[in-house]
Design a protein around this motif. Structure first.
Motif, PDB file in Angstrom:
ATOM      1  N   ASP A 117     -22.571  64.914  11.492  1.00  0.00           N
ATOM      2  CA  ASP A 117     -22.345  65.256  12.898  1.00  0.00           C
ATOM      3  C   ASP A 117     -21.204  66.243  13.053  1.00  0.00           C
ATOM      4  O   ASP A 117     -21.289  67.195  13.823  1.00  0.00           O
ATOM      5  N   ARG A 166     -21.645  69.941  14.568  1.00  0.00           N
ATOM      6  CA  ARG A 166     -20.857  70.352  15.724  1.00  0.00           C
ATOM      7  C   ARG A 166     -20.083  71.631  15.398  1.00  0.00           C
ATOM      8  O   ARG A 166     -19.985  72.543  16.206  1.00  0.00           O
ATOM      9  N   GLY A 190     -32.528  64.380  28.273  1.00  0.00           N
ATOM     10  CA  GLY A 190     -32.798  64.750  26.892  1.00  0.00           C
ATOM     11  C   GLY A 190     -33.611  66.029  26.730  1.00  0.00           C
ATOM     12  O   GLY A 190     -34.254  66.498  27.664  1.00  0.00           O
ATOM     13  N   ARG A 204     -37.671  67.845  20.871  1.00  0.00           N
ATOM     14  CA  ARG A 204     -37.556  68.652  19.650  1.00  0.00           C
ATOM     15  C   ARG A 204     -38.908  68.713  18.971  1.00  0.00           C
ATOM     16  O   ARG A 204     -39.140  68.038  17.968  1.00  0.00           O
ATOM     17  N   LEU A 257     -28.867  71.316  21.621  1.00  0.00           N
ATOM     18  CA  LEU A 257     -29.681  70.391  20.828  1.00  0.00           C
ATOM     19  C   LEU A 257     -28.835  69.204  20.373  1.00  0.00           C
ATOM     20  O   LEU A 257     -29.279  68.066  20.389  1.00  0.00           O
ATOM     21  N   TYR A 258     -27.595  69.513  19.987  1.00  0.00           N
ATOM     22  CA  TYR A 258     -26.714  68.468  19.450  1.00  0.00           C
ATOM     23  C   TYR A 258     -26.393  67.399  20.490  1.00  0.00           C
ATOM     24  O   TYR A 258     -26.478  66.208  20.216  1.00  0.00           O
ATOM     25  N   VAL A 259     -26.001  67.827  21.712  1.00  0.00           N
ATOM     26  CA  VAL A 259     -25.668  66.817  22.728  1.00  0.00           C
ATOM     27  C   VAL A 259     -26.884  66.434  23.561  1.00  0.00           C
ATOM     28  O   VAL A 259     -26.781  65.638  24.484  1.00  0.00           O
ATOM     29  N   TYR A 271     -24.662  71.254  30.103  1.00  0.00           N
ATOM     30  CA  TYR A 271     -23.748  70.858  31.165  1.00  0.00           C
ATOM     31  C   TYR A 271     -22.960  72.056  31.682  1.00  0.00           C
ATOM     32  O   TYR A 271     -22.691  72.993  30.928  1.00  0.00           O
TER      33      TYR A 271
END
Lengths: 347, 420, 302
Positions: free
Chosen positions: A32, A36, A144, A147, A229-231, A235
């Motif tokens: 992770d 990131r 969400g 993917r 994609l990661y979170v 936002y």
């Protein structure tokens, strides 16, 4: 040609390393952190194309990070697009918007350029908040991001997702590396160091800067997509000025004089944040002091500092020159003189 | 440390030292059953609403300390790991994931306001950890069947419940006093945008005549409410619905007093009856203010409630907030489930929590609060509206909710908006 | 978007009076903060990103003094003088060393101070929001003018801010100090050559700018709920004011601050969701058409 082959070898080795690594390491947290770092590191790298290589202090780079993230997320959620097509559309849109914004901004220099990019970014931020039907407004896109599988790659698999991030990051970083090593990159550095000379040598300063702006924005959009994609969402904070500020902070921390500096800076910031957050409630106090010590103590990025220190002769030459500068009341610092010059000449 | 450290985890640890300083998380994997049950919390611990995080954490700590003092379960105690999301959704998502993956927390308490709560919810959905929302009141979080997942619960009140009860209460007063001109103010984010029409809708459906003369949507955490205040003044309302909370609500009332905003306007402020807010407001609205029972130790007037409030006060030196009881109830569901299943396995806990009843300071079904199994959110908690007075007990003439009526209207509402 | 509401408002005297008054009130407070920023920016060439922290500290110092003495006058003096002294100390210890450094470095150092000050405020005064309360002298019914509503406290704020504005203008235009400062903005080398202690002038100017922000925080303390990080919003607005008005121009700061106040107060009636956006549109327009700002001179680049 030989150089290119060597670079390809490096890229392939890193990606192969990632594959082996993901097979060996089960800890999600390590993966992770690296994923990131891929997102924010690429963001800082792309910003450095403007700040470090072209001498354009952009305070609005997060706008394109946000634009990429939102476009990508919205396309994946509402259309049947696969990841490659959604990504291509997001990059294209970000580039097109950057062309318009850049056309307005790159006419201005230095602080004015910084403020104009900041203002346009904040306008974009206001629009993100106002168009809540499309963007979810203040609370961002929730629910969400899908993917879908593409080309046999399944990003729902943690291992494949990890390798995917590394691959995209390395490919993008390599592309940026080629750009700064190309004649175009040389023109950028010339514009930074001596715009007048660039004009004499027939460089179209306005167009070259604009091209750099569009390229940097496109790479920021890719960074935004990785982060979205990661979170698993997008936002408004992605496009807020603090995100741009953090990018500058990473560059400053790592140093502008090495290609990898921004990534090192990003890594250092993430590390600092994780450590400070985990061990004290007084995050601000410790982070602030750490920044003060490094920024006032080193007066340059960590990578720059290490490089200069390891090359003693070179370092003493540099600092010698610098103290002379300071005595005469001239500007010192990373590339202040270059910016100063480009302003007085009013490019 | 028992067990041997595998070659793999040594490599992992080495890499993690280099990349993220998270090595302890990896080594911890090697511990077996004797390790404490690690429980994560993300909340807002800095900035204007730091109070939210602090009093939430306090509410949890009180329960965990009692659990640990009693010896835990099978020798295992609870250890709380908290992280400051600063109210940013992307940080909430990231920290939630880190708590699960690097800290090895199987149970997460989400002390986040609506935007961040949705973000954490997404992370939990794709994980195997148990998530307890202890703060977010946004109806959609549990009402929308598309968002539900087996492992996410809510131990906070629900905006819709407050609107149903508040709307009926406000309608009664409006009819008695002939209030027809209404203005509204709420922060421009998910909760505000949702709660305002819900509340006003229930005022109208309870037979009061409503003429909406002004709507104001300041930003969350805005320092200056002058624009909103003058806008509301211009429209000369008789009654005002206010969905602001915490420091925002305090600022708004203090600034509104300067304009004499409350001289002729009755205020229906959901979030006023919370001790920290009540004690920070320098001059409560003159013409009458009404509030939901956020948290006051006199409602419900039972000894369990008063003694919990006292215990909290004794331990932390301040009075509990609405957030404290929501955290307390969330902690009790989890602790009860751990005791009943004698495990900290998320799947087992989730199964146990569905439909569970726990004794709570705010419990309204024989002193208990219920985790409704169909949508995994609580019902039968203390819910009522009353009139604000400037001194202790602050909230008087509380009209308690009739829960069967609330549930009936909630079902109607869900059918109406398509969540049913 | 509800432009008809704006039309209705423009047709009634009570609405115009109230909205204009509201716009002027927030405009004048903003001016106090921005005036300090524009001075530091225009003359010292320093991008003072920690200016919002000065505003915050002014409010907290005032809160502490008010709690101790019960006097609003003492509170305002404590806020202004305390932050002024802090500004002088910061200038001589740190800021002085980075005037000529890269803008990036300046911003980084300021960012560090913002983090430190925010955290210290949390440690000293707690993380919970605080509210100072209205001094008894101002606990009066609002004044009615042509049907509009104006609170007496805000009238006082506007009066004080106006007095400070005139004071600074006089200081800059009529005194020897002002002449030196203006000369410094144009030709720093020349001023130093004349044997003037430029370091002292720099330090005093930085302290003056800090004091203005501190006094704004202190003056506004009765009507703002205080919290660590409260300086953030006003920092951004002050930068907008500085850019629109022109860096270094006090008059420009006044005009721009009042303009933003009025846009905001009328915007809240006509187009509440896009008020912020409109302010940035104005800023962009100014930067594109007249980068030096409405009142800025085409001086040396910073």
């Amino acid at each position: 040609m030989k150089g290119t082959l060597k670079e390809v070898a490096v890229v392939v080795t890193i990606i192969a390393g990632a594959v082996i690594f993901s097979g060996l390491v089960e800890s999600g947290s390590v993966r992770d952190s690296i994923i990131r770092l891929c997102g924010v590191g690429l963001f800082a790298l792309s910003l450095n194309l403007l700040v470090g290589y072209t001498g354009l202090l952009s305070f609005g780079h997060a706008m394109f990070f946000g634009l990429g993230a939102y476009t990508f997320a919205i396309l994946l959620r509402t259309t049947g697009f696969g990841i490659p097509l959604a990504a291509a559309c997001s990059i294209a849109l970000s580039g097109a918007v950057a062309a318009v914004v850049g056309a307005i901004c790159v006419r201005l220099t230095h602080v004015y350029f910084a403020f104009l990019t900041l203002a346009i970014q904040m306008l974009f931020y206001s629009l993100l908040i106002a168009c809540s039907g499309l963007t979810g407004g203040e609370q961002g896109l929730i629910g969400g991001i899908p993917r879908p599988k593409f080309l046999g790659v399944d990003l729902m698999q943690p291992g494949e997702y990890f390798v995917f991030n590394i691959a995209i990051f390395v490919a993008a970083a390599w592309a940026l590396w080629r750009i700064v090593r190309s004649p175009f990159g040389a023109a950028l550095r010339m514009i930074r160091d001596n715009p007048q000379r660039a004009v004499f040598l027939g460089v179209d300063v306005y167009r070259t800067k604009l091209a750099a702006f569009v390229l940097a924005s496109a790479f920021a959009a890719i960074a935004g997509m990785l982060t979205a994609l990661y979170v698993s969402g997008a936002y408004p904070n992605f496009a807020f000025w603090t995100m741009s500020g953090e990018g500058l902070f990473m560059i400053m921390l790592g140093g502008v004089n090495g290609f990898a500096g921004p990534v090192v800076g990003a890594g250092l910031l993430l590390l600092l944040d994780t450590v400070v957050n985990a061990y004290t409630a007084h995050r601000g106090l410790f982070l602030g002091l750490a920044i003060l010590v490094t920024s006032l103590g080193l007066r340059k990025g960590v990578v720059d500092f290490v490089r200069d220190a390891s090359d003693g002769r070179f370092a003493s030459e540099r600092t010698g020159g610098r103290s002379k500068e300071r005595a005469s009341g001239a500007q010192s610092g990373l590339h202040e003189a270059a910016i100063q010059q480009s302003n007085t000449e009013g490019v | 440390m028992n067990g041997s450290v595998s070659r793999r985890s040594v490599i992992a640890a080495g890499v993690s030292v280099g990349m993220s300083g998270l090595a302890p998380g990896v080594f911890r994997q090697a511990h077996a059953e004797s390790r404490p049950i690690k429980v994560g919390l993300t909340s807002i611990f800095s900035g204007r609403v730091a109070q939210l995080g602090i009093t939430t954490k306090n509410g949890l700590l009180l329960e965990f300390e009692a659990f640990n003092a009693a010896g835990g379960v099978g020798g295992r105690t609870i250890e709380l790991v908290d992280r400051d999301s600063k109210g940013k959704p992307e940080d909430a998502a990231r920290l939630t994931r880190e708590l699960i993956e690097s800290e090895g927390c199987d149970i997460i308490f989400c002390g986040e306001a609506s935007g961040s709560a949705f973000a954490a919810h997404e992370v939990a959905r794709s994980s195997r950890a148990l998530l307890m929302h202890v703060i977010s009141e946004t109806t959609q979080l549990t009402a929308d069947a598309k968002l539900r997942s087996w492992n996410s619960f809510r131990s906070a009140r629900q905006a819709l419940h407050d609107s149903i009860v508040g709307g009926a209460f406000a309608a009664k007063i409006a009819k008695e006093q002939g209030l027809t001109r209404w203005a509204t103010i709420a922060a421009d984010y998910a909760y505000g945008r949702e709660a305002t029409p819900e509340f006003m809708g229930y005022v109208e459906s309870n037979g009061a005549k409503v003429e909406l003369v002004a709507e104001s949507w300041p930003k969350l955490f805005q320092p200056d409410y002058t624009d909103s205040i003058t806008k509301i003044l211009q429209s000369r309302p008789q009654a005002l619905f206010c969905g602001l909370w915490g420091g925002d609500l305090v600022s708004f009332i203090d600034q509104g007093n300067l304009f004499g905003l409350f001289d002729n306007v009755r205020v229906f402020a959901i979030h006023l009856a919370d001790y920290t807010t009540l004690m920070s407001v320098k001059q409560l609205p003159a013409a009458g203010a009404f509030s939901s029972n956020r948290y006051v130790s006199v409602f419900p007037s039972r000894s369990e409630n008063a003694s919990w409030s006292e215990a909290y006060n004794k331990r932390f030196g301040s009075k509990p907030t609405n957030w404290s009881w929501e955290a307390c109830v969330g902690a009790r569901f989890v602790i009860d489930a751990i005791r009943r299943t004698n495990s900290a396995e998320p799947a087992k806990l989730a199964e146990a929590i569905k439909g569970m009843q726990v004794a709570a300071p705010v419990g309204m079904r024989d002193g208990k609060t219920v985790m409704r199994s169909e949508d995994q959110t609580i019902v039968d908690y203390a819910l009522g509206w009353g009139r604000i007075v400037p001194n202790d007990p602050y909230l008087v003439d509380v009209q308690p909710a009739d829960w069967s009526e609330v549930l009936r209207l909630e079902t109607d509402w869900k059918r109406r908006v398509g969540f049913g | 978007m509800d432009l008809s509401a704006l039309g209705i408002c423009a047709a009634t005297s009570s609405c115009i009076v109230t909205q204009v008054a509201a716009g002027l009130i927030s405009g004048f407070l903003l001016f106090l903060v921005a005036a300090g920023l524009t001075l530091i920016f225009g003359v010292l060439g320093f991008v003072n990103f920690m200016h919002g922290s000065f505003y915050m500290l002014g409010a907290y110092f005032a809160y502490a003094a008010y709690a101790a003495t019960g006097s609003y006058t003492a509170a305002v003096i404590a806020g202004a003088a305390g932050v002024g002294a802090l500004g002088a100390a910061l200038e001589t210890s740190v800021v002085r060393r980075i005037y000529h450094a890269d803008v990036l470095l300046q911003i980084l150092v300021c960012y560090a101070f913002i983090l430190i000050f925010d955290d210290l405020v949390g440690i000293v005064w707690g993380d919970e929001f605080l509210s100072m309360g209205m001094p008894s002298a101002f606990k009066r019914a609002p004044i009615l003018l042509f049907g509009g509503v104006i609170p007496p406290f805000y009238l006082f704020l506007v009066g004080i801010a106006l007095a400070i504005a005139i004071g600074i203008a006089l200081l800059m235009q009529k005194t020897r100090y002002g002449k030196i400062v203006r000369a410094l903005a144009d030709k720093p080398g020349m001023v130093a050559a004349l044997g003037i202690n430029t370091q002292l002038v720099y330090a005093s100017l930085f302290a003056l700018g800090a004091m203005l922000a501190g006094s704004a925080g202190a003056l506004a303390a009765p009507v703002r709920s205080m919290t660590a990080g409260m300086g953030f919003a006003i920092l951004i607005e002050s930068f907008i004011v500085t850019v629109i008005g022109g860096m270094g121009s006090i008059a420009g700061a006044l005009v721009a601050a009042l303009m933003i106040g009025l846009v905001r107060s009328f915007g809240s009636i006509g187009f509440p969701l896009f008020t912020e956006g409109l302010i940035f549109v104005i800023m962009i327009a100014v930067l594109v058409v007249r980068p030096q700002g409405l009142f800025g001179r085409q001086v040396r680049e910073l």
